[in-house]
Design a protein around this motif. Structure first.
Motif, PDB file in Angstrom:
ATOM      1  N   GLY A  50       0.767  -1.228   0.000  1.00 44.86           N
ATOM      2  CA  GLY A  50       0.000   0.000   0.000  1.00 44.86           C
ATOM      3  C   GLY A  50       0.799   1.279   0.000  1.00 44.86           C
ATOM      4  O   GLY A  50       0.228   2.364   0.025  1.00 44.86           O
ATOM      5  N   TYR A 211      -3.991  -2.112   4.523  1.00 50.24           N
ATOM      6  CA  TYR A 211      -4.196  -1.646   3.155  1.00 50.24           C
ATOM      7  C   TYR A 211      -5.099  -2.620   2.410  1.00 50.24           C
ATOM      8  O   TYR A 211      -5.245  -3.792   2.784  1.00 50.24           O
ATOM      9  CB  TYR A 211      -2.872  -1.462   2.419  1.00 50.24           C
ATOM     10  N   SER A 213      -6.102  -3.604  -1.812  1.00 52.54           N
ATOM     11  CA  SER A 213      -5.867  -3.364  -3.233  1.00 52.54           C
ATOM     12  C   SER A 213      -6.809  -4.232  -4.058  1.00 52.54           C
ATOM     13  O   SER A 213      -7.234  -5.312  -3.622  1.00 52.54           O
ATOM     14  CB  SER A 213      -4.412  -3.671  -3.615  1.00 52.54           C
ATOM     15  N   TYR A 232      -5.528   1.354  -1.541  1.00 52.08           N
ATOM     16  CA  TYR A 232      -5.955   2.194  -0.426  1.00 52.08           C
ATOM     17  C   TYR A 232      -5.225   1.749   0.828  1.00 52.08           C
ATOM     18  O   TYR A 232      -5.043   0.544   1.055  1.00 52.08           O
ATOM     19  CB  TYR A 232      -7.461   2.063  -0.203  1.00 52.08           C
ATOM     20  N   ASN A 233      -4.776   2.678   1.653  1.00 52.32           N
ATOM     21  CA  ASN A 233      -4.190   2.305   2.943  1.00 52.32           C
ATOM     22  C   ASN A 233      -4.674   3.247   4.034  1.00 52.32           C
ATOM     23  O   ASN A 233      -5.072   4.387   3.763  1.00 52.32           O
ATOM     24  CB  ASN A 233      -2.655   2.278   2.882  1.00 52.32           C
ATOM     25  N   SER A 236      -3.504   6.978   4.762  1.00 53.19           N
ATOM     26  CA  SER A 236      -3.902   8.084   3.901  1.00 53.19           C
ATOM     27  C   SER A 236      -5.134   8.797   4.423  1.00 53.19           C
ATOM     28  O   SER A 236      -5.540   9.822   3.876  1.00 53.19           O
ATOM     29  CB  SER A 236      -4.191   7.570   2.489  1.00 53.19           C
ATOM     30  N   THR A 237      -5.770   8.285   5.467  1.00 55.98           N
ATOM     31  CA  THR A 237      -6.988   8.883   6.000  1.00 55.98           C
ATOM     32  C   THR A 237      -6.686   9.810   7.165  1.00 55.98           C
ATOM     33  O   THR A 237      -5.564   9.862   7.673  1.00 55.98           O
ATOM     34  CB  THR A 237      -7.960   7.786   6.475  1.00 55.98           C
ATOM     35  N   ASP A 254      -0.452   8.168  -0.266  1.00 60.15           N
ATOM     36  CA  ASP A 254      -1.677   8.547  -0.961  1.00 60.15           C
ATOM     37  C   ASP A 254      -2.310   7.344  -1.646  1.00 60.15           C
ATOM     38  O   ASP A 254      -1.615   6.478  -2.194  1.00 60.15           O
ATOM     39  CB  ASP A 254      -1.374   9.611  -2.026  1.00 60.15           C
ATOM     40  N   ASN A 255      -3.627   7.293  -1.654  1.00 59.66           N
ATOM     41  CA  ASN A 255      -4.330   6.283  -2.433  1.00 59.66           C
ATOM     42  C   ASN A 255      -4.138   6.589  -3.914  1.00 59.66           C
ATOM     43  O   ASN A 255      -4.053   7.755  -4.311  1.00 59.66           O
ATOM     44  CB  ASN A 255      -5.822   6.302  -2.084  1.00 59.66           C
ATOM     45  N   ARG A 256      -4.087   5.535  -4.739  1.00 63.53           N
ATOM     46  CA  ARG A 256      -3.785   5.775  -6.152  1.00 63.53           C
ATOM     47  C   ARG A 256      -4.135   4.578  -7.021  1.00 63.53           C
ATOM     48  O   ARG A 256      -4.433   3.484  -6.523  1.00 63.53           O
ATOM     49  CB  ARG A 256      -2.310   6.107  -6.323  1.00 63.53           C
TER      50      ARG A 256
END
Length: 265
Positions: A50, A211, A213, A232-233, A236-237, A254-256
């Motif tokens: 993640g 995370y 994925s 997503y991890n 990042s929130t 960052d999510n990506r």
């Protein structure tokens, strides 16, 4: 030590782990009982667990796997990396282990040494290189293959103490050659953040995190596999209304979405 420097060794042997092998090309050396698989790849962002290993930049990678008919194997993984505040620019992972089966359950018991040739720790900093032991398992009930990983490092990256990692998911083969692969994982580290004043212990640089994925892969042409992944991890929130300090604000959490092209030989 800068928090952003401590992410480096979270890279996975075989950094295209988010890309399941839609087709497996191999070369055999019958006289030695060996099977050799070489996989070059390019990816829009080298991600592992993640987190970005190239700070949102592309990476060129190569994975080598040599397995004896007994199940014993050795391998290596090479990639460029980029870590703020360090001179780490390349990663070389060395792997060895044993693959075997108990009925339909396939197991892989192995170890990986994560090295960063040319890296030198800054004044007051810590080493990035570390080794990790892992047990991987897979069980197939067509068209689905369940997979799992449990890993342990006695001294994780940044000399941050013991670390544990768990991951699970499955690969689902669909029509028209597509494979859908969700994964969920969680990373624990003994020393997450800067220790008390006066301590000389290393630290990871972020809290324990999870995370998720979801990737979709398909052979495009000539054995080239294309994989699109969303990652997503939890780092990042925001927690309690305050944005997480992700390794010094380097945005590697960052999510990506990522795109990977690979070609097993």
């Amino acid at each position: 030590m800068l928090r952003s420097t401590l992410l480096a060794a979270t890279a996975l042997a075989g950094g295209i782990a988010l890309a399941p092998q839609a087709s497996r090309a191999q070369q055999t050396i019958d006289s030695l009982g060996l099977t050799v698989t070489t996989t070059p790849a390019i990816t829009s962002d080298y991600m592992f667990r993640g987190l970005s290993q190239t700070r949102n930049r592309p990476a060129a990678q190569l994975t080598l796997d040599v397995e004896h008919e007994s199940g014993v194997y050795v391998g290596a993984f090479l990639s460029n990396v980029a870590f703020a505040g360090t001179n780490a620019r390349q990663e070389v992972d060395l792997m060895a282990g044993y693959r075997f089966a108990i009925g339909d359950l396939k197991l892989d018991l192995g170890a990986t040494y994560y090295a960063y040739p040319g890296y030198s720790a800054p004044r007051g900093g810590f080493e990035l290189a570390f080794y990790e032991f892992a047990l991987r398992a897979s069980y197939e009930i067509a068209p689905m293959k369940f997979v799992g990983t449990a890993a342990y490092s006695p001294q994780f990256t940044g000399e941050s103490g013991a670390a544990y990692y768990l991951e699970g998911g499955f690969d689902l083969t669909l029509d028209y050659g597509f494979t859908v692969s969700p994964r969920v994982g969680y990373q624990w580290v003994e020393r997450n953040i800067v220790p008390a004043a006066g301590s000389r212990d290393g630290f990871f640089g972020a809290q324990d995190y999870g995370y998720f994925s979801l990737s979709v892969s398909r052979e495009i042409v000539g054995g080239i596999i294309g994989t699109v992944a969303g990652i997503y991890n939890t780092l990042s929130t925001e927690r309690g209304g305050v944005a997480n300090d992700c390794f010094g604000g380097s945005k590697i959490c960052d999510n990506r979405f990522t795109l990977t092209l690979s070609r097993p030989f």
